[in-house]
Design a protein around this motif. Structure first.
Motif, PDB file in Angstrom:
ATOM      1  N   ASP A  89      -5.943  85.850  48.040  1.00  0.00           N
ATOM      2  CA  ASP A  89      -5.782  87.026  48.895  1.00  0.00           C
ATOM      3  C   ASP A  89      -7.084  87.468  49.567  1.00  0.00           C
ATOM      4  O   ASP A  89      -7.073  87.953  50.686  1.00  0.00           O
ATOM      5  N   SER A  90      -8.210  87.293  48.866  1.00  0.00           N
ATOM      6  CA  SER A  90      -9.461  87.826  49.411  1.00  0.00           C
ATOM      7  C   SER A  90     -10.123  86.895  50.429  1.00  0.00           C
ATOM      8  O   SER A  90     -10.955  87.339  51.214  1.00  0.00           O
ATOM      9  N   ASP A  91      -9.772  85.594  50.398  1.00  0.00           N
ATOM     10  CA  ASP A  91     -10.507  84.674  51.282  1.00  0.00           C
ATOM     11  C   ASP A  91      -9.653  83.501  51.795  1.00  0.00           C
ATOM     12  O   ASP A  91     -10.156  82.399  51.977  1.00  0.00           O
ATOM     13  N   ARG A  92      -8.358  83.766  52.002  1.00  0.00           N
ATOM     14  CA  ARG A  92      -7.438  82.683  52.373  1.00  0.00           C
ATOM     15  C   ARG A  92      -7.888  81.936  53.633  1.00  0.00           C
ATOM     16  O   ARG A  92      -7.826  80.712  53.698  1.00  0.00           O
ATOM     17  N   GLU A  93      -8.354  82.688  54.606  1.00  0.00           N
ATOM     18  CA  GLU A  93      -8.786  82.072  55.867  1.00  0.00           C
ATOM     19  C   GLU A  93      -9.924  81.065  55.621  1.00  0.00           C
ATOM     20  O   GLU A  93      -9.920  79.950  56.159  1.00  0.00           O
ATOM     21  N   ALA A  94     -10.875  81.452  54.770  1.00  0.00           N
ATOM     22  CA  ALA A  94     -12.003  80.566  54.445  1.00  0.00           C
ATOM     23  C   ALA A  94     -11.520  79.333  53.678  1.00  0.00           C
ATOM     24  O   ALA A  94     -12.050  78.237  53.857  1.00  0.00           O
TER      25      ALA A  94
END
Ligand code: ZN
Length: 259
Positions: free
Chosen positions: A15-20
């Motif tokens: 949830d905190s860094d899915r894009e990365a």
């Protein structure tokens, strides 16, 4: 280019860094990630993900065996409703899990059969979760296969014996999903995999679970597919490129991918 054939990119651990996480995967050559459904509350988030990353994500539809309880009929109805809207590349993850709880074994077997029939009706592959139940799952699949030889799919997170592998191969259109387990120290599955022709192998992370050695115990992510491929390169004594090329071709074949 690699394909992660089973990854829970929708999991809250991302949830905190899915894009990365997606970015790192693509940078690592993992262009396609196939996301299994688990329960009714994961349907919408996974659809959203495929919408956000249309050239990198594909979704499966199915109810995971640990989500099958007394009320499984309602869950299956909801999953089938989503399935009718289309856009899914497989039925999964489905199967039997007798590790966590055996209370609903009958319901799990029943739900597995119903979902295999969804796959047959739509000519979709199945993605099978078998925990403490591999021979039972192979029996069930073999029984369907004897009537419907077109049935195809992946035994996800395979950790069986060479006899299990041979029974799966004999089904013709089934692959073994190989992930972090094969990299663990003293992993018996490595000796089994070595004896299975590469045409039956697909790669998967099962992220956020089963991070490969030496990152075992940490949060796993699709960018670690090349670590699994590197282990296979050693086991098969073939170049890494060949592992990438063949396992991706196998994944494209079983999922009939359009990208
Ligand atoms: Zn999974």
């Amino acid at each position: 280019m690699y394909i992660d054939t089973h990854t829970h990119l929708n999991a809250r651990q991302f949830d905190s860094d899915r894009e990365a996480v997606v970015h790192r995967a693509v940078q690592a050559g993992v262009d396609i990630m196939v996301i299994p459904n688990v329960d009714v509350d994961t349907i919408e988030p996974i659809q959203q993900l495929c919408h956000t990353y249309p050239s990198h994500c594909r979704a499966m539809m199915g109810i995971h065996p640990t989500s099958i309880k007394k009320d499984y009929g309602k869950k299956l109805a909801e999953a089938e409703r989503a399935l009718r809207k289309g856009g899914y590349v497989a039925i999964g993850e489905i199967g039997i899990d007798l590790y966590w709880d055996t209370t609903y074994e009958c319901e799990q077997v029943e739900a597995f059969g119903i979902q295999i029939e969804w796959a047959l009706e739509r000519d979709l592959p199945i993605n099978i979760h078998a925990r403490n139940s591999l021979s039972l799952c192979i029996d069930i699949v073999a029984e369907y296969h004897s009537r419907y030889p077109q049935l195809r799919g992946i035994f996800h997170c395979f950790d069986g014996s060479i006899e299990d592998a041979q029974r799966i191969i004999a089904l013709g259109r089934f692959k073994l999903g190989i992930g972090g387990l094969v990299t663990f120290k003293n992993a018996t599955v490595a000796d089994v995999v070595r004896r299975v022709p590469l045409q039956y192998i697909v790669l998967e992370t099962d992220a956020p679970y089963l991070s490969p050695h030496p990152l075992r115990g940490r949060r796993n992510e699709p960018a670690r597919i090349p670590m699994i491929a590197a282990k296979l390169s050693t086991l098969y004594e073939v170049p890494l490129e060949e592992i990438a090329e063949k396992t991706s071709a196998n994944a494209r074949e079983v999922y009939a991918l359009d990208l």
